[in-house]
Design a protein around this motif. Structure first.
Motif, PDB file in Angstrom:
ATOM      1  N   PRO A 137       0.803  -1.222   0.000  1.00 17.88           N
ATOM      2  CA  PRO A 137       0.000   0.000   0.000  1.00 17.88           C
ATOM      3  C   PRO A 137       0.832   1.267   0.000  1.00 17.88           C
ATOM      4  O   PRO A 137       1.966   1.301   0.468  1.00 17.88           O
ATOM      5  N   THR A 138       0.238   2.313  -0.552  1.00 15.76           N
ATOM      6  CA  THR A 138       0.877   3.623  -0.499  1.00 15.76           C
ATOM      7  C   THR A 138       0.787   4.173   0.914  1.00 15.76           C
ATOM      8  O   THR A 138       0.029   3.673   1.759  1.00 15.76           O
ATOM      9  N   GLU A 139       1.553   5.215   1.198  1.00 13.81           N
ATOM     10  CA  GLU A 139       1.512   5.855   2.512  1.00 13.81           C
ATOM     11  C   GLU A 139       0.133   6.468   2.726  1.00 13.81           C
ATOM     12  O   GLU A 139      -0.314   7.301   1.946  1.00 13.81           O
ATOM     13  N   THR A 140      -0.541   6.044   3.791  1.00 16.88           N
ATOM     14  CA  THR A 140      -1.928   6.459   4.019  1.00 16.88           C
ATOM     15  C   THR A 140      -2.087   7.086   5.393  1.00 16.88           C
ATOM     16  O   THR A 140      -1.596   6.549   6.386  1.00 16.88           O
ATOM     17  N   HIS A 141      -2.797   8.230   5.433  1.00 16.13           N
ATOM     18  CA  HIS A 141      -3.046   8.932   6.692  1.00 16.13           C
ATOM     19  C   HIS A 141      -4.555   9.072   6.881  1.00 16.13           C
ATOM     20  O   HIS A 141      -5.240   9.640   6.021  1.00 16.13           O
ATOM     21  N   LEU A 142      -5.067   8.562   7.991  1.00 16.74           N
ATOM     22  CA  LEU A 142      -6.486   8.668   8.313  1.00 16.74           C
ATOM     23  C   LEU A 142      -6.690   9.806   9.301  1.00 16.74           C
ATOM     24  O   LEU A 142      -6.107   9.802  10.387  1.00 16.74           O
ATOM     25  N   LEU A 143      -7.480  10.807   8.913  1.00 17.34           N
ATOM     26  CA  LEU A 143      -7.741  11.926   9.805  1.00 17.34           C
ATOM     27  C   LEU A 143      -8.405  11.429  11.088  1.00 17.34           C
ATOM     28  O   LEU A 143      -9.305  10.595  11.049  1.00 17.34           O
ATOM     29  N   GLY A 144      -7.949  11.947  12.214  1.00 15.05           N
ATOM     30  CA  GLY A 144      -8.517  11.531  13.486  1.00 15.05           C
ATOM     31  C   GLY A 144      -9.871  12.167  13.741  1.00 15.05           C
ATOM     32  O   GLY A 144     -10.299  13.077  13.037  1.00 15.05           O
ATOM     33  N   GLY A 145     -10.541  11.681  14.764  1.00 17.37           N
ATOM     34  CA  GLY A 145     -11.848  12.207  15.132  1.00 17.37           C
ATOM     35  C   GLY A 145     -12.799  11.088  15.489  1.00 17.37           C
ATOM     36  O   GLY A 145     -12.443   9.908  15.445  1.00 17.37           O
TER      37      GLY A 145
END
Length: 254
Positions: A137-145
């Motif tokens: 997978p590519t570098e992935t960032h999930l926004l928090g909340g």
């Protein structure tokens, strides 16, 4: 009570907490688990291997994803996949991209791997899981909340994070259009979309269909540089407006 029994209880409690984290977010990271549980990363990896052996999760790059009984990850529908393949050409190698929640975002996440050099940001758990299922997978960032019923992060924390995100390409998937504006499911999601779009280099609107569920305005059509849609989803007035403002429109036959 013996040391072995104490150790067993510690292991059981630790793995219960891992399962709880998976149930909440759908994905866990080794480093974050090690910090929260107060153990070494190798201990967490052993726990993940054991839970995978029980059929409770699937290990992925840097962590694991939930594979609860009865949960499947179906192939994206034909229209969403066709649009995603077209949009992929608009995401340069080595760029940063925001993927909105929706079938096109999930399909596009499945087309990005580590060789693309693309850094992906999303507020959608489903999109992040689609990215995690890619072999590399590519570098992935999930926004928090807070993750709501739609499996999308929302709330003050998410909005604040969205305001700090600057991506090269924002791929937005509105539920529909209200005159000259894109519509989101609710004001909170609209605010996140608006924050992302305000700092994005290029905004791409994708639509595999339209819904009457859009309740809140996110951004105006004047922010859209590219529209990739199925034929007939945009009426003549919208097509003319996009053309007048210099946006490109690609209609993709499913």
């Amino acid at each position: 009570m013996s040391g072995a029994a104490l150790s067993g209880l510690a292991v059981a409690e630790r793995r219960d907490r891992i399962r709880a984290a998976l149930a909440l977010a759908g994905r866990v990271e080794v480093g974050e688990l090690a910090a929260s549980l107060g153990v070494a990363e190798e201990t967490v990896r052993r726990d993940l291997r054991a839970l995978e052996g029980e059929g409770l999760l699937r290990r992925a790059h840097g962590g694991a994803i939930s594979l609860q009984a009865g949960v499947e990850h179906p192939e994206p529908d034909v229209a969403a996949r066709a649009i995603a393949e077209s949009v992929r050409e608009l995401v340069p190698i080595g760029s940063s991209v925001y993927l909105d929640a929706g079938p096109v975002g999930e399909a596009l996440a499945g087309l990005l791997d580590v060789t693309s050099g693309v850094r992906m940001v999303t507020a959608s758990v489903a999109v992040a899981l689609a990215a995690a299922l890619v072999p590399e997978p590519t570098e992935t960032h999930l926004l928090g909340g807070a993750v709501g019923a739609a499996a999308t992060a929302s709330g003050n924390w998410t909005r604040e994070l969205a305001r700090s995100v600057h991506v090269d390409v924002a791929v937005l998937e509105p539920l529909g259009l209200g005159g000259e504006e894109l519509l989101a499911a609710d004001p909170d999601r609209a605010a996140v979309t608006a924050a992302i779009a305000s700092a994005a280099g290029t905004v791409v609107m994708v639509m595999a269909g339209r819904s009457d569920d859009g309740l809140a305005v996110s951004i105006g059509l004047d922010r859209v540089a590219h529209a990739v849609v199925v034929p007939g989803v945009l009426d003549a007035g919208v097509l003319q407006l996009l053309a007048e403002q210099g946006a490109t429109v690609t209609e993709v036959a499913a």
